[in-house]
Design an enzyme around this catalytic site. Structure first.
Site, PDB file in Angstrom:
ATOM      1  N   GLU A   1       0.825  -1.208   0.000  1.00  0.00           N
ATOM      2  CA  GLU A   1       0.000   0.000   0.000  1.00  0.00           C
ATOM      3  C   GLU A   1       0.860   1.261   0.000  1.00  0.00           C
ATOM      4  O   GLU A   1       0.531   2.251  -0.660  1.00  0.00           O
ATOM      5  CB  GLU A   1      -0.945   0.000   1.210  1.00  0.00           C
ATOM      6  CG  GLU A   1      -1.971  -1.119   1.224  1.00  0.00           C
ATOM      7  CD  GLU A   1      -3.035  -0.976   0.146  1.00  0.00           C
ATOM      8  OE1 GLU A   1      -3.055   0.040  -0.564  1.00  0.00           O
ATOM      9  OE2 GLU A   1      -3.857  -1.906   0.005  1.00  0.00           O
TER      10      GLU A   1
ATOM     11  N   ASP B   1      -4.890  -9.685  -7.730  1.00  0.00           N
ATOM     12  CA  ASP B   1      -5.181  -8.826  -8.878  1.00  0.00           C
ATOM     13  C   ASP B   1      -3.989  -8.167  -9.567  1.00  0.00           C
ATOM     14  O   ASP B   1      -3.626  -8.499 -10.691  1.00  0.00           O
ATOM     15  CB  ASP B   1      -6.217  -7.758  -8.505  1.00  0.00           C
ATOM     16  CG  ASP B   1      -5.910  -7.066  -7.165  1.00  0.00           C
ATOM     17  OD1 ASP B   1      -4.825  -7.287  -6.609  1.00  0.00           O
ATOM     18  OD2 ASP B   1      -6.764  -6.307  -6.685  1.00  0.00           O
TER      19      ASP B   1
ATOM     20  N   GLU C   1     -19.553  -5.849  -3.893  1.00  0.00           N
ATOM     21  CA  GLU C   1     -18.161  -6.270  -3.717  1.00  0.00           C
ATOM     22  C   GLU C   1     -17.943  -7.682  -4.262  1.00  0.00           C
ATOM     23  O   GLU C   1     -16.956  -7.937  -4.946  1.00  0.00           O
ATOM     24  CB  GLU C   1     -17.791  -6.200  -2.234  1.00  0.00           C
ATOM     25  CG  GLU C   1     -16.360  -6.568  -1.920  1.00  0.00           C
ATOM     26  CD  GLU C   1     -15.349  -5.490  -2.261  1.00  0.00           C
ATOM     27  OE1 GLU C   1     -14.158  -5.681  -1.971  1.00  0.00           O
ATOM     28  OE2 GLU C   1     -15.735  -4.455  -2.845  1.00  0.00           O
TER      29      GLU C   1
ATOM     30  N   GLU D   1     -12.411  -0.349 -10.141  1.00  0.00           N
ATOM     31  CA  GLU D   1     -11.990  -1.327 -11.153  1.00  0.00           C
ATOM     32  C   GLU D   1     -12.917  -1.395 -12.364  1.00  0.00           C
ATOM     33  O   GLU D   1     -12.445  -1.587 -13.494  1.00  0.00           O
ATOM     34  CB  GLU D   1     -11.859  -2.714 -10.521  1.00  0.00           C
ATOM     35  CG  GLU D   1     -10.699  -2.850  -9.560  1.00  0.00           C
ATOM     36  CD  GLU D   1     -10.974  -2.248  -8.194  1.00  0.00           C
ATOM     37  OE1 GLU D   1     -10.012  -1.996  -7.441  1.00  0.00           O
ATOM     38  OE2 GLU D   1     -12.166  -2.012  -7.879  1.00  0.00           O
TER      39      GLU D   1
END
Length: 569
Positions: free
Chosen positions: A136, A277, A395, A454
């Site tokens: 992150e 991902d 989600e 996304e």
């Protein structure tokens, strides 16, 4: 033979023949068209949709003002209460993550204020009592600073980049060069241990940021680090239970040890969503970024993409799919030594990025069939948006797979759906609960919406690659629904459920209005500024603004400038 003895007409013919040969050779070596490009060849001078672009900017400013007034220099603004929350060592995540979006939207005064505040951040100040999240921190902070530097050319940013980059680089100061993904980096010369257990994305999504840092600083140590990392991934790619793919969890600590092959055997689950991902996304983008000098990323992608298409994608029994080809990414499980692969037909909003990934890969690796794959994945996410009660994809959702695996979309049947969907509910004594979700939504274990980008990311890429106005219309519908349900007093709030709506009083232009809306949560992640609103803004902007032929966007949508002679396409 002397040229003086050649008749004039014959000499002219010879000269013309030579000239023709030169033209043919030039055509064969350069081609008659422009150099290969990712974006569509837009011919109109201006394609800005000004009203829509301004609407996106207004919503950005609404949330940015809330952050300025109530949570300045905090990691996160709480958009319902006006509170503040620290998330990643208290390094002002929202502030840094939004820098390049401020530039892109032309908010120069706000950018200068934000940059001046950013330059006061002491990344070393809190590190003694904070475990740094390497992934992150790399994609949000290092990526945010790098993009701001690339876009603004402000020399004041470079020392901050080096300070942060050197600190994060300490995570690789391990015995085998594999990183510690969540650890204390306070002691500069300390040797730390690689993580025993790490998510695939946390280890496989660090290439772009450190490669660009090496380019702008001229310091090869960052590039050397990711070269070591990429080689580990390359040699382990066939060690897993599905050769070509890496599982959701890895074991960095075992690399270069007696059980090094266990690096890719920590888990038997494979997916494109949470935990995995961007590791696959970065294979495509790292090749685009530096593929002329490093071929490893392209090689890994070519193998991984074949296995993704074979094991992770499926067609679902959904209404309306006959009009638009649709596929979804699922979750595969296969134990070592077992031939059978189980596919869970649960898809995630996080996996919607894969539409854009396959579309770009189709152009970069000259595989047109992959563009169709990307388009179908994007269609699936658009379908999930359009068919939910709020117009927003949840989600996660589980779908009923087509009963035949012939590569064709299965025909919809209300009767078949009723029988199959009731089987998914809790049935007591033959009495099944009423299926509470719209047709096609078999189960929704996590109905929330976390302001994720996304889906609009892939819609944006489809627009930039095709020039088809359909994608802009789809994106505008998504934007209106998201703003309708998420707008809150101080910003935009995540939603508890996209599948249920309630009557709620809300202020609109100073008046109290009762609307049917989703319930909100007091949370607004920094990627709302860095990604979601940026992609919406770019969708309605001039295509030359952050052209996909000049920039590569990291997984936090921070653009890094491509370098001719190094880029892989």
């Amino acid at each position: 033979m002397s040229w003086l003895n050649v008749p004039q007409k014959k000499l002219v013919k010879v000269v013309l023949s030579v000239f023709t040969l030169i033209l043919i050779l030039h055509f064969l070596t350069t081609g008659s068209s422009k150099p290969n490009q990712i974006q569509h060849n837009f011919k109109r001078k201006s394609l800005v949709q000004r009203e829509r672009q301004d609407a996106v900017r207004r919503e950005f400013l609404h949330a940015w003002t809330g952050y300025q007034d109530h949570a300045w220099m905090a990691d996160v603004l709480m958009p319902l209460s006006g509170g503040r929350r620290e998330q990643f060592c208290g390094w002002s995540a929202t502030l840094v993550d939004a820098l390049d979006t401020l530039i892109i939207m032309g908010l120069d005064e706000e950018f200068q204020e934000a940059l001046n505040a950013t330059l006061t951040i002491d990344f070393a100040d809190s590190i003694g009592h904070c475990n740094v999240n390497l992934f992150e921190s790399t994609i949000r902070y290092l990526g945010g600073l790098m993009a701001a530097y690339d876009l603004s050319n402000d020399a004041r940013i470079l020392p901050k980049l080096v300070q942060l980059g050197d600190m994060l680089h300490l995570a690789f100061n391990t015995s085998n060069g594999m990183p510690c993904t969540m650890c204390n980096l306070a002691t500069k010369d300390a040797v730390i241990e690689s993580s025993e257990n790490a998510a695939l994305a946390d280890v496989g999504s660090l290439y772009l940021e450190f490669a660009r840092l090496s380019q702008v600083t001229g310091d090869e140590k960052y590039m050397h680090t990711i070269d070591v990392l990429s080689e580990v991934f390359a040699r382990s790619q066939n060690d897993s239970s599905i050769p070509g793919l890496w599982p959701e969890n890895l074991s960095p600590r075992v690399v270069d040890g007696p059980q090094s092959y266990d690096f890719a055997r920590k888990s038997s689950r494979y997916a494109l969503g949470a935990m995995s991902d961007s590791a696959y996304e970065y294979l495509v983008k790292a090749h685009l970024f530096m593929g002329k000098t490093r071929h490893v990323y392209g090689s890994m992608w070519e193998l991984a993409s074949r296995q993704i298409k074979q094991y992770l994608l499926f067609r679902a029994f959904i209404p309306g799919a006959n009009d638009t080809d649709i596929i979804f990414p699922g979750i595969a499980t296969r134990d070592l030594g077992v031939r059978e692969t189980l596919l869970e037909t649960r898809t995630e909003h996080l996996a919607c990025f894969a539409g854009g990934m396959f579309a770009m890969a189709a152009r970069i690796f000259d595989n047109p069939d992959d563009f169709y794959i990307g388009e179908q994945i994007t269609n699936g996410c658009v379908w999930a948006y359009q068919k939910s009660p709020t117009g927003i994809m949840p989600e996660t959702l589980t779908l009923l797979p087509c009963s035949t695996d012939d590569g064709q979309q299965c025909e919809w049947s209300d009767e078949y759906w009723t029988v199959q969907s009731n089987r998914s509910e809790n049935c007591m004594n033959g009495n099944c609960q009423y299926h509470r979700f719209p047709p096609g939504f078999l189960q929704v274990k996590d109905p929330s919406y976390k302001l994720r980008p996304e889906a609009i990311e892939s819609v944006f890429i489809m627009w930039r690659m095709t020039g088809d106005e359909y994608w802009r219309e789809v994106g505008w519908e998504m934007f209106e629904n998201i703003i309708e349900h998420t707008r809150s007093p101080f910003g935009h709030a995540a939603l508890m459920s996209t599948m249920e709506v309630y009557q709620r009083d809300t202020y609109e232009r100073g008046l109290m209005v009762r609307k049917v809306l989703a319930r909100q949560m007091d949370d607004m992640e920094s990627f709302w500024f860095a990604e979601t609103l940026k992609y919406f803004y770019l969708l309605f902007s001039e295509p030359s603004l952050i052209s996909l032929d000049e920039w590569v966007l990291n997984t936090e949508a921070h653009p890094f400038r491509l370098t001719e002679g190094i880029r892989g396409f």
